[in-house]
Write a protein that holds these residues in place. Structure first.
Motif: not given
Length: 596
Positions: A43, A50, A54, A97, A101, A248-249, A252, A258-259, A262
């Motif tokens: 993580r 990233g 992503m 996401a 997460r 991928r989410v 993070s 993560a958001q 995206s």
């Protein structure tokens, strides 16, 4: 005759990818072979890497080849993948996401198994597995055909070589290798394709794209509107429940990042689609019978599927086409390694560990995952070499991901209190039957049900039956869950009939354990070799008697063992007698590993 210059260029490119993959594998913390370290790179994926990895969720060999083909055959308006997948990343970031997460899940199937039990989660693993394997096989086959077009290399050799390299660095580096090679691969795609465009556009055999004779925009007829919307919704919402995305989410550093990844990746998908869109338009404006191309013309479906490598081969100089070949190879490997890692991760954790070997150690799970990487790689390669209609298989599986997995993932992430295992199983069956009944032209499956507006001439459905199947699945999930809750809680069905043990016949050894509030986003490890159950402590309030919490112990077989006297009614707050209490559909109690 094999083009020696092309062979040299492709070998140099593969050596570069292999070097980066091995280097990235060394970033894994020495001696740390935990699930999170290997499957999710601890993580610790940074912002720069990233964004690239992503974006590579969808930007692969199928993406760039398919985009160019769609522009050539149907026009820009029918090229829905770039916009659909970009929106899938946006909606995934908005609705999934952050919550996924925050809960600290390791795979996409974790919340499904948490809500419906390990065995139902194993059943939901099947469409996810097939989608990943068929996707990897399809893009490997496309790579083989591409290399065969450009450098006249034997197709099987190129497929096997590409698969071996992708499997090798994924095997030792896990997500670290996948993420860092994605950076190199996306860079090669962008530079390689943009380098080819000026040469192809300037070719004297190419007409002006603004010419009235060149229609690369396309149009949608009135009778195709519903089918058009159906495919669009399939790409948008069917593009969310894939492990390659949540891989991928969940890797993070934070839920907020993560958001952000995206959203940025959604923009990246659009930008990366521009070169193949232009290449498809250039192909549409080309007088192919005046070039060195000697195959059938007008093109058959085989030629149109290879329209991008054909532009590189016949409209650009050799040295330029070699850069383009590197771009296509990069795109394929960036997709293949992700799918192979995703499928093997889900099998090792959600099937092997949570269903068959709850006491398995971290090292055992990692070795199972590594074996899985090899098996999935071999399976994808064999399919790429032998199955004639891989795209048809992947198309069917992507439909099943949309109609089966999306409604169930939506419910367990946002409305977990309103669904249970009975609803999940019925929704699974209904969605599968409705989708199969619509047929699949790529596989030659006839339509068992001809929905309104069926196109007899072309034997295809114009009715949005995929979205109908998804909505039917969603309604079934909620409806059956509510009906079984009513039946058991009101006593119309005896607790003994609760065979999935998810309404009133709940074992008294279940507790939802959440993250340490000080950490917020990291799930607590309960005991060595034990099964992790997920959920926040805030959500647990009201489900487990707080007075009993200190007395819970870890049971390796099921999760957590309750104190003496903590029966099912203590956990769910129902009246005495195993189900004669007041009706309360939610909050719902999580399952033990013995649930369906």
């Amino acid at each position: 005759m094999i083009n020696v210059g092309g062979i040299i260029s492709i070998v140099l490119f593969y050596v570069l990818i292999l070097f980066v993959g091995i280097w990235a594998a060394r970033k894994k913390e020495a001696g740390n072979d935990s699930e999170e370290e290997v499957m999710l790179a601890g993580r610790s994926i940074g912002l720069f890497v990233g964004i690239f990895t992503m974006t590579a969720t969808w930007v692969g060999g199928g993406y760039i080849n398919g985009t160019a083909e769609a522009i050539y055959t149907q026009g820009l308006v029918w090229c829905q993948a770039p916009f659909g997948y970009s929106l899938s990343l946006v909606f995934g970031g908005i609705f999934f996401a952050n919550k996924m997460r925050q809960q600290g899940y390791i795979t996409m199937l974790d919340p499904l198994q948490d809500a419906f039990g390990e065995r139902m989660g194993g059943l939901l693993f099947l469409p996810a597995l097939c989608g990943e394997v068929f996707w990897a096989a399809g893009i490997l086959a496309a790579l083989g055909a591409t290399i065969a077009v450009i450098i006249d290399m034997e197709q099987n050799t190129s497929v096997i070589l590409s698969a071996c390299i992708a499997v090798f660095y994924t095997l030792f580096g896990g997500l670290y290798a996948v993420a860092y090679t994605d950076v190199i691969q996306l860079f090669c795609i962008f530079v390689g394709l943009w380098m080819c465009i000026p040469f192809a556009w300037a070719n004297p055999k190419v007409q002006s794209l603004g010419s009235m004779e060149v229609d690369w925009i396309g149009s949608v007829s009135s009778q195709e509107i519903w089918s058009y919307l159906d495919y669009g919704l399939l790409l948008i919402f069917g593009g969310i429940p894939w492990q390659v995305y949540f891989q991928r989410v969940l890797s993070s550093k934070t839920a907020g990042r993560a958001q952000v990844l995206s959203y940025v990746a959604a923009v990246g998908c659009i930008l990366m689609a521009i070169p193949p869109v232009l290449i498809g338009a250039i192909a549409k404006a080309t007088a192919w019978n005046e070039t060195d191309y000697t195959g059938p013309y007008p093109f058959t479906s085989k030629q149109t599927s290879m329209i991008l490598p054909m532009v590189l081969q016949y409209l650009t100089p050799d040295f330029v086409s070699f850069f383009g070949l590197g771009a296509v190879s990069a795109a394929v490997m960036s997709s293949a390694d992700s799918s192979i890692l995703s499928a093997s991760s889900m099998f090792a954790r959600n099937v092997y560990k949570l269903i068959f070997r709850q006491r398995a150690s971290e090292m055992e799970i990692i070795w199972v995952m590594r074996v899985g990487i090899g098996v999935v790689g071999v399976l994808s390669t064999v399919m790429a070499l032998t199955v004639p209609s891989i795209y048809g298989l992947w198309s069917m599986c992507s439909d099943l991901v949309y109609v089966i997995l999306f409604p169930q993932l939506l419910m367990v992430v946002h409305f977990k209190d309103y669904c249970n295992t009975y609803g999940s199983l019925c929704a699974y069956i209904i969605a599968f039957v409705v989708r199969i009944s619509g047929g699949e032209e790529f596989l030659g499956l006839p339509a068992l049900i001809r929905f309104p507006g069926y196109d007899e001439a072309n034997n295809r459905q114009l009715f949005p039956f995929r979205t109908m199947a998804m909505l039917t699945s969603l309604v079934t999930l909620v409806g059956v869950s509510y009906a079984t809750q009513v039946a058991f809680v009101t006593g119309r069905l005896a607790p003994g009939y609760d065979v999935f043990r998810c309404v009133v016949n709940i074992p008294d050894d279940v507790e939802r354990v959440g993250p340490d509030p000080a950490e917020g986003e990291q799930m607590a490890v309960l005991a060595s070799g034990a099964v992790r159950l997920y959920g926040s402590k805030d959500e647990s309030n009201g489900r487990v008697n707080p007075a009993l919490e200190p007395d819970y112990d870890m049971d390796p077989d099921c999760g957590i063992t309750g104190a003496a006297g903590a029966g099912a009614n203590d956990l769910i707050g129902a009246g005495g007698g195993g189900g004669a209490g007041s009706l309360q559909l939610g909050p719902r109690q999580p399952h033990s590993s013995t649930a369906f």
